[in-house]
Design a protein around this motif. Structure first.
Motif, PDB file in Angstrom:
ATOM      1  N   TYR A   5       0.823  -1.200   0.000  1.00 52.59           N
ATOM      2  CA  TYR A   5       0.000   0.000   0.000  1.00 52.59           C
ATOM      3  C   TYR A   5       0.861   1.254   0.000  1.00 52.59           C
ATOM      4  CZ  TYR A   5      -3.977  -3.006   0.892  1.00 52.59           C
ATOM      5  OH  TYR A   5      -4.945  -3.979   0.788  1.00 52.59           O
ATOM      6  N   ALA A   6       0.399   2.285  -0.719  1.00 46.95           N
ATOM      7  CA  ALA A   6       1.095   3.569  -0.755  1.00 46.95           C
ATOM      8  C   ALA A   6       1.101   4.192   0.642  1.00 46.95           C
ATOM      9  CB  ALA A   6       0.421   4.515  -1.747  1.00 46.95           C
ATOM     10  N   LEU A   7       2.164   4.889   0.950  1.00 49.26           N
ATOM     11  CA  LEU A   7       2.302   5.530   2.248  1.00 49.26           C
ATOM     12  C   LEU A   7       1.363   6.728   2.381  1.00 49.26           C
ATOM     13  CD1 LEU A   7       3.784   5.862   4.958  1.00 49.26           C
ATOM     14  CD2 LEU A   7       5.542   7.152   3.743  1.00 49.26           C
ATOM     15  N   ALA A   8       1.194   7.477   1.276  1.00 44.41           N
ATOM     16  CA  ALA A   8       0.403   8.717   1.314  1.00 44.41           C
ATOM     17  C   ALA A   8       0.113   9.148  -0.116  1.00 44.41           C
ATOM     18  CB  ALA A   8       1.195   9.806   2.045  1.00 44.41           C
ATOM     19  N   LEU A   9      -0.569  10.281  -0.228  1.00 48.67           N
ATOM     20  CA  LEU A   9      -0.759  10.938  -1.513  1.00 48.67           C
ATOM     21  C   LEU A   9       0.008  12.251  -1.482  1.00 48.67           C
ATOM     22  CD1 LEU A   9      -4.598  10.401  -2.095  1.00 48.67           C
ATOM     23  CD2 LEU A   9      -2.690   9.039  -2.989  1.00 48.67           C
ATOM     24  N   ASP A  10       0.666  12.582  -2.591  1.00 44.78           N
ATOM     25  CA  ASP A  10       1.406  13.842  -2.645  1.00 44.78           C
ATOM     26  C   ASP A  10       0.455  14.996  -2.989  1.00 44.78           C
ATOM     27  OD1 ASP A  10       0.994  13.793  -5.428  1.00 44.78           O
ATOM     28  OD2 ASP A  10       2.975  12.963  -5.839  1.00 44.78           O
ATOM     29  N   ALA A  11       0.992  16.204  -3.123  1.00 44.00           N
ATOM     30  CA  ALA A  11       0.174  17.399  -3.357  1.00 44.00           C
ATOM     31  C   ALA A  11      -0.644  17.313  -4.637  1.00 44.00           C
ATOM     32  CB  ALA A  11       1.074  18.636  -3.386  1.00 44.00           C
ATOM     33  N   GLU A  12      -0.166  16.547  -5.613  1.00 40.14           N
ATOM     34  CA  GLU A  12      -0.896  16.383  -6.876  1.00 40.14           C
ATOM     35  C   GLU A  12      -1.832  15.169  -6.866  1.00 40.14           C
ATOM     36  OE1 GLU A  12       2.659  17.006  -7.048  1.00 40.14           O
ATOM     37  OE2 GLU A  12       1.983  19.103  -7.098  1.00 40.14           O
ATOM     38  N   GLY A  13      -1.898  14.474  -5.769  1.00 42.57           N
ATOM     39  CA  GLY A  13      -2.766  13.310  -5.673  1.00 42.57           C
ATOM     40  C   GLY A  13      -2.099  12.010  -6.090  1.00 42.57           C
ATOM     41  N   GLY A  14      -0.808  12.063  -6.390  1.00 38.44           N
ATOM     42  CA  GLY A  14      -0.081  10.854  -6.759  1.00 38.44           C
ATOM     43  C   GLY A  14       0.331  10.054  -5.532  1.00 38.44           C
ATOM     44  N   GLN A  15       0.547   8.772  -5.728  1.00 39.52           N
ATOM     45  CA  GLN A  15       0.918   7.897  -4.621  1.00 39.52           C
ATOM     46  C   GLN A  15       2.376   8.088  -4.214  1.00 39.52           C
ATOM     47  OE1 GLN A  15       0.046   3.901  -5.878  1.00 39.52           O
ATOM     48  NE2 GLN A  15      -2.134   4.129  -5.492  1.00 39.52           N
ATOM     49  N   VAL A  16       2.604   8.211  -2.913  1.00 37.37           N
ATOM     50  CA  VAL A  16       3.957   8.179  -2.355  1.00 37.37           C
ATOM     51  C   VAL A  16       4.239   6.701  -2.107  1.00 37.37           C
ATOM     52  CG1 VAL A  16       5.443   8.878  -0.444  1.00 37.37           C
ATOM     53  CG2 VAL A  16       3.668  10.440  -1.297  1.00 37.37           C
ATOM     54  N   ASP A  17       5.144   6.146  -2.898  1.00 32.49           N
ATOM     55  CA  ASP A  17       5.303   4.688  -2.909  1.00 32.49           C
ATOM     56  C   ASP A  17       6.403   4.178  -1.986  1.00 32.49           C
ATOM     57  OD1 ASP A  17       7.491   5.547  -4.306  1.00 32.49           O
ATOM     58  OD2 ASP A  17       7.174   4.270  -6.046  1.00 32.49           O
ATOM     59  N   ALA A  18       6.788   4.964  -0.986  1.00 33.81           N
ATOM     60  CA  ALA A  18       7.817   4.523  -0.045  1.00 33.81           C
ATOM     61  C   ALA A  18       7.306   3.337   0.771  1.00 33.81           C
ATOM     62  CB  ALA A  18       8.219   5.661   0.879  1.00 33.81           C
ATOM     63  N   LEU A  19       8.140   2.308   0.875  1.00 37.40           N
ATOM     64  CA  LEU A  19       7.795   1.118   1.665  1.00 37.40           C
ATOM     65  C   LEU A  19       8.126   1.395   3.125  1.00 37.40           C
ATOM     66  CD1 LEU A  19       6.912  -1.832   1.911  1.00 37.40           C
ATOM     67  CD2 LEU A  19       9.253  -2.495   1.265  1.00 37.40           C
ATOM     68  N   SER A  20       7.099   1.352   3.982  1.00 40.01           N
ATOM     69  CA  SER A  20       7.297   1.718   5.381  1.00 40.01           C
ATOM     70  C   SER A  20       6.556   0.745   6.301  1.00 40.01           C
ATOM     71  CB  SER A  20       6.784   3.143   5.633  1.00 40.01           C
ATOM     72  OG  SER A  20       5.373   3.155   5.646  1.00 40.01           O
ATOM     73  N   SER A  21       6.813   0.885   7.589  1.00 38.86           N
ATOM     74  CA  SER A  21       6.168   0.038   8.593  1.00 38.86           C
ATOM     75  C   SER A  21       4.673   0.298   8.692  1.00 38.86           C
ATOM     76  CB  SER A  21       6.815   0.268   9.962  1.00 38.86           C
ATOM     77  OG  SER A  21       6.620   1.605  10.396  1.00 38.86           O
ATOM     78  N   ASN A  22       4.212   1.405   8.140  1.00 40.26           N
ATOM     79  CA  ASN A  22       2.792   1.747   8.231  1.00 40.26           C
ATOM     80  C   ASN A  22       1.885   0.677   7.640  1.00 40.26           C
ATOM     81  OD1 ASN A  22       4.348   4.178   8.613  1.00 40.26           O
ATOM     82  ND2 ASN A  22       2.420   5.280   8.536  1.00 40.26           N
ATOM     83  N   ILE A  23       2.395  -0.124   6.709  1.00 34.78           N
ATOM     84  CA  ILE A  23       1.553  -1.179   6.146  1.00 34.78           C
ATOM     85  C   ILE A  23       1.159  -2.197   7.217  1.00 34.78           C
ATOM     86  CG2 ILE A  23       2.357  -0.883   3.775  1.00 34.78           C
ATOM     87  CD1 ILE A  23       4.175  -3.329   4.150  1.00 34.78           C
ATOM     88  N   GLY A  24       1.964  -2.312   8.266  1.00 33.11           N
ATOM     89  CA  GLY A  24       1.624  -3.198   9.374  1.00 33.11           C
ATOM     90  C   GLY A  24       0.436  -2.692  10.173  1.00 33.11           C
ATOM     91  N   HIS A  25       0.250  -1.368  10.225  1.00 27.52           N
ATOM     92  CA  HIS A  25      -0.899  -0.793  10.913  1.00 27.52           C
ATOM     93  C   HIS A  25      -2.192  -1.175  10.198  1.00 27.52           C
ATOM     94  CE1 HIS A  25       1.397   2.532  13.224  1.00 27.52           C
ATOM     95  NE2 HIS A  25       2.215   1.558  12.885  1.00 27.52           N
ATOM     96  N   LEU A  26      -2.096  -1.365   8.886  1.00 29.55           N
ATOM     97  CA  LEU A  26      -3.276  -1.772   8.126  1.00 29.55           C
ATOM     98  C   LEU A  26      -3.712  -3.175   8.530  1.00 29.55           C
ATOM     99  CD1 LEU A  26      -2.304  -0.373   4.615  1.00 29.55           C
ATOM    100  CD2 LEU A  26      -3.701   0.717   6.394  1.00 29.55           C
ATOM    101  N   LEU A  27      -2.742  -4.057   8.789  1.00 26.19           N
ATOM    102  CA  LEU A  27      -3.089  -5.397   9.288  1.00 26.19           C
ATOM    103  C   LEU A  27      -3.717  -5.286  10.672  1.00 26.19           C
ATOM    104  CD1 LEU A  27       0.047  -7.526   8.296  1.00 26.19           C
ATOM    105  CD2 LEU A  27      -2.151  -7.397   7.108  1.00 26.19           C
ATOM    106  N   TRP A  28      -3.144  -4.454  11.530  1.00 26.64           N
ATOM    107  CA  TRP A  28      -3.663  -4.255  12.875  1.00 26.64           C
ATOM    108  C   TRP A  28      -5.117  -3.784  12.833  1.00 26.64           C
ATOM    109  CZ3 TRP A  28      -4.930   0.638  14.959  1.00 26.64           C
ATOM    110  CH2 TRP A  28      -5.263   0.620  16.318  1.00 26.64           C
ATOM    111  N   SER A  29      -5.425  -2.877  11.884  1.00 26.70           N
ATOM    112  CA  SER A  29      -6.779  -2.327  11.785  1.00 26.70           C
ATOM    113  C   SER A  29      -7.779  -3.309  11.185  1.00 26.70           C
ATOM    114  CB  SER A  29      -6.774  -1.046  10.946  1.00 26.70           C
ATOM    115  OG  SER A  29      -6.622  -1.361   9.563  1.00 26.70           O
ATOM    116  N   GLY A  30      -7.279  -4.302  10.434  1.00 21.46           N
ATOM    117  CA  GLY A  30      -8.162  -5.274   9.797  1.00 21.46           C
ATOM    118  C   GLY A  30      -8.680  -4.843   8.443  1.00 21.46           C
TER     119      GLY A  30
END
Length: 200
Positions: A5-30
């Motif tokens: 999953y993309a980390l964020a959206l940039d000012a133009e609405g494009g995906q920030v594709d940095a691979l980060s630990s935040n994807i683990g929070h998505l598992l935590w949330s279900g």
């Protein structure tokens, strides 16, 4: 394209594709679909994110990666407790145990005073967790990490007035007993013996 999953959206609405630990929070949330959960887990436990002590905030090889950068490569204990619970939630029991073992081994070397964050250097290279120079130790939300990791390893889950216990303890931890757990179920004991092989 990277199957995470993309980390964020940039000012133009494009995906920030940095691979980060935040994807683990998505598992935590279900929120992750079952079909995609395996790819997320594989990224979290891959060499780019998992240091052996825990999951880095930013993956090795990313443009801003720095193993002692506060948000750009360090390991955060509280972040990892969420990740471990998320992995367990989706059935990645061994992976959750591996994250728990890394953080709790680091806690032992920090004399039980888990800092906010520590360096994301590979465990095979350092053999001990490297303290971050600006990190508080102990730190409030880091002190809660072992409690969620304990719940994760014991598989504690309230269910209709009962407390389910489904342990998956790393072999290196031997045995754990948690006695007189209070709740709607009255008081319950939970026991676990290390049976999940985890490579340190």
């Amino acid at each position: 394209d990277g199957e995470y999953y993309a980390l964020a959206l940039d000012a133009e609405g494009g995906q920030v594709d940095a691979l980060s630990s935040n994807i683990g929070h998505l598992l935590w949330s279900g929120i992750v679909t079952e079909e995609r959960a395996g790819k997320v887990a594989a990224h979290l436990m891959g060499d780019r994110l998992f240091s052996g002590w825990g999951v880095r905030t930013l993956a090795e090889g990313e443009g801003r990666y720095n193993p002692i950068g506060y948000h750009t490569g360090t390991v955060w204990p509280f972040d990892n407790s969420f990740i471990a619970w998320g992995l367990r939630r989706y059935g990645f029991v061994e992976e959750a145990a591996r994250v728990a073992e890394g953080i709790l081994s680091a806690a032992e070397l920090f004399e039980g005073r888990l800092p906010t964050a520590f360096a994301g250097y590979d465990r095979r290279a350092t053999r001990y967790p490297v303290q971050h120079p600006l990190s508080c130790s102990p730190q409030g939300w880091s002190s809660g990490a072992p409690l969620l990791l304990l719940r994760t390893m014991l598989g504690l889950e309230p269910h209709e007035g009962h407390l389910a216990v489904d342990p998956a303890l790393p072999t290196s931890m031997g045995r754990i007993e948690l006695l007189d757990i209070p709740g709607r179920w009255g008081r319950v004991d939970a026991f676990a013996r290390g049976r999940v092989p985890v490579e340190a």
